[in-house]
Design an enzyme around this catalytic site. Structure first.
Site, PDB file in Angstrom:
ATOM      1  N   GLY A 272      -3.191   4.180   8.002  1.00  0.00           N
ATOM      2  CA  GLY A 272      -2.186   3.118   8.000  1.00  0.00           C
ATOM      3  C   GLY A 272      -1.623   2.960   9.400  1.00  0.00           C
ATOM      4  N   GLY A 273      -0.815   1.922   9.585  1.00  0.00           N
ATOM      5  CA  GLY A 273      -0.071   1.753  10.826  1.00  0.00           C
ATOM      6  C   GLY A 273      -0.885   1.306  12.031  1.00  0.00           C
TER       7      GLY A 273
ATOM      8  CG  HIS B 159      -3.901  -1.698  -1.369  1.00  0.00           C
ATOM      9  ND1 HIS B 159      -5.001  -2.477  -1.657  1.00  0.00           N
ATOM     10  CD2 HIS B 159      -4.300  -0.854  -0.387  1.00  0.00           C
ATOM     11  CE1 HIS B 159      -6.012  -2.136  -0.872  1.00  0.00           C
ATOM     12  NE2 HIS B 159      -5.612  -1.134  -0.092  1.00  0.00           N
TER      13      HIS B 159
ATOM     14  CG  ASP C 251      -5.104   2.401   0.899  1.00  0.00           C
ATOM     15  OD1 ASP C 251      -6.051   1.600   0.833  1.00  0.00           O
ATOM     16  OD2 ASP C 251      -3.984   2.096   1.360  1.00  0.00           O
TER      17      ASP C 251
ATOM     18  CG  MET D 168     -11.483  -2.789   5.260  1.00  0.00           C
ATOM     19  SD  MET D 168      -9.976  -2.334   4.387  1.00  0.00           S
ATOM     20  CE  MET D 168      -9.075  -1.409   5.631  1.00  0.00           C
TER      21      MET D 168
ATOM     22  CG  MET E  15      -8.285   7.237   2.493  1.00  0.00           C
ATOM     23  SD  MET E  15      -7.374   7.427   4.026  1.00  0.00           S
ATOM     24  CE  MET E  15      -6.519   5.874   4.091  1.00  0.00           C
TER      25      MET E  15
ATOM     26  CG  MET F  62     -11.182   3.220   2.187  1.00  0.00           C
ATOM     27  SD  MET F  62      -9.722   3.255   3.233  1.00  0.00           S
ATOM     28  CE  MET F  62      -8.457   3.377   1.977  1.00  0.00           C
TER      29      MET F  62
ATOM     30  CG  ASP G 128      -6.075  -2.750   3.345  1.00  0.00           C
ATOM     31  OD1 ASP G 128      -4.972  -2.473   3.831  1.00  0.00           O
ATOM     32  OD2 ASP G 128      -6.776  -1.936   2.715  1.00  0.00           O
ATOM     33  N   GLY G 129      -4.654  -4.145   6.417  1.00  0.00           N
ATOM     34  CA  GLY G 129      -4.561  -3.430   7.679  1.00  0.00           C
ATOM     35  C   GLY G 129      -3.835  -4.221   8.748  1.00  0.00           C
TER      36      GLY G 129
ATOM     37  CG  HIS H 224      -9.188   0.082  -0.311  1.00  0.00           C
ATOM     38  ND1 HIS H 224      -8.579  -0.056   0.924  1.00  0.00           N
ATOM     39  CD2 HIS H 224     -10.523   0.067  -0.071  1.00  0.00           C
ATOM     40  CE1 HIS H 224      -9.512  -0.156   1.864  1.00  0.00           C
ATOM     41  NE2 HIS H 224     -10.699  -0.061   1.286  1.00  0.00           N
TER      42      HIS H 224
ATOM     43  CB  SER I 259      -0.894   0.012   1.239  1.00  0.00           C
ATOM     44  OG  SER I 259      -1.409   1.316   1.405  1.00  0.00           O
TER      45      SER I 259
HETATM   46  C1  DX5 Z   1      -6.246   1.622   5.704  1.00  0.00           C
HETATM   47  C2  DX5 Z   1      -5.768   1.335   4.305  1.00  0.00           C
HETATM   48  C3  DX5 Z   1      -4.649   0.389   4.248  1.00  0.00           C
HETATM   49  C4  DX5 Z   1      -3.369   0.850   4.877  1.00  0.00           C
HETATM   50  C5  DX5 Z   1      -2.631  -0.371   5.357  1.00  0.00           C
HETATM   51  O1  DX5 Z   1      -7.430   2.312   5.643  1.00  0.00           O
HETATM   52  O2  DX5 Z   1      -6.825   0.786   3.549  1.00  0.00           O
HETATM   53  O3  DX5 Z   1      -4.412  -0.051   2.915  1.00  0.00           O
HETATM   54  O4  DX5 Z   1      -2.556   1.575   4.017  1.00  0.00           O
HETATM   55  O5  DX5 Z   1      -1.535   0.053   6.063  1.00  0.00           O
HETATM   56  P1  DX5 Z   1      -0.815  -0.828   7.162  1.00  0.00           P
HETATM   57  O6  DX5 Z   1      -0.285  -2.024   6.479  1.00  0.00           O
HETATM   58  O7  DX5 Z   1       0.243   0.090   7.672  1.00  0.00           O
HETATM   59  O8  DX5 Z   1      -1.838  -1.182   8.211  1.00  0.00           O
HETATM   60 ZN    ZN Z   2      -6.427  -0.218   1.602  1.00  0.00          ZN
END
Ligand code: DX5
Ligand code: ZN
Length: 225
Positions: A149-150, A38, A40, A142, A42, A73, A180-181, A71, A13
């Site tokens: 992230g993180g 990937h 993301d 999810m 948002m 969101m 994911d996550g 992805h 990601s």
């Molecule tokens: C969260 C995202 C993820 C995120 C994953 O909303 O959809 O794709 O980047 O990051 P990590 O691997 O750091 O949890």
């Molecule tokens: Zn994602």
């Protein structure tokens, strides 16, 4: 690497990448063996944060041929699927919670010639995907609350992965299941055991030595390095 005909695929990601070196870091994950990228998106409405949108995707499309696993969101994703298809997505994942027209959105993505994924957040039960399973290429489960992230993996979400995998098997489908996550080298085996075959990881890939991180994931996913 391959179970019941399904390939295990790593999808780093870019949310965790260094955006000042994005093109370079994408090439690095690609060369180290990641199969997907990937992406993301948002909108600050469906999730509290805002990441990036079409212009960034269009621009990274020019530097890599890697499969773009987008992805979304975003609220009412049906409004923007054409734009994301046009800027280079190969697969478009959208949240069941974000639209009142799931079937129409799936059909719209298909009509644009792209692969389709449906995504469920941690509070959505696995059964919610059942009516759409035959229509999609992927279910994204999810494993954290979407938006950042993180975060730490929520272990209960892996039970939903098991449920979705068993629905897929019962129907004789070949649907990919993505997680994911909070996935890292030390817990990826749990996601694979639960039945996921597409693994997203952001912060565990884009830190320190990116190539080493990708290779270490690939090894844990059954690839000979
Ligand atoms: C969260 C995202 C993820 C995120 C994953 O909303 O959809 O794709 O980047 O990051 P990590 O691997 O750091 O949890
Ligand atoms: Zn994602």
């Amino acid at each position: 690497m391959c179970r019941e005909g399904r390939m295990n695929i790593l999808s780093p990601s870019i949310l965790a990448a260094d955006f000042s070196r994005l093109g370079e870091q994408i090439k690095e994950v690609e060369q180290a063996g990641a199969g997907y990228l990937h992406i993301d998106v948002m909108d600050g409405i469906f999730v509290p944060d805002i990441s990036f949108g079409m212009p960034v995707i269009l621009s990274i499309r020019k530097c890599s041929d890697i499969f773009f696993d987008v992805h979304l969101m975003i609220d009412r994703p049906e409004r923007f699927v054409k734009e994301f298809a046009d800027c280079g997505a190969n697969l478009i994942n959208f949240h069941l919670e974000a639209t009142e027209d799931v079937t129409g959105t799936i059909q719209r993505i298909r009509f644009l010639g792209k692969k389709v994924g449906i995504t469920i957040s941690p509070e959505t039960p696995a059964e919610a995907v059942a009516p759409y399973l035959k229509l999609v290429d992927m279910v994204l489960v999810m494993t954290v609350k979407p938006g950042f992230g993180g975060q730490k993996l929520i272990p209960e979400c892996l039970d939903k992965v098991r449920e979705v995998r068993s629905m897929v098997m019962q129907r004789g489908l070949r649907t990919d299941i993505e997680v994911d996550g909070g996935i890292r080298e030390d817990n990826v085996h749990l996601a694979l055991e639960a039945g996921a075959n597409v693994i997203v990881s952001g912060s565990a890939v884009f830190r320190n030595n990116i190539s080493d991180n990708v290779r270490s994931f690939m090894e844990k996913m059954g690839y000979a390095i």
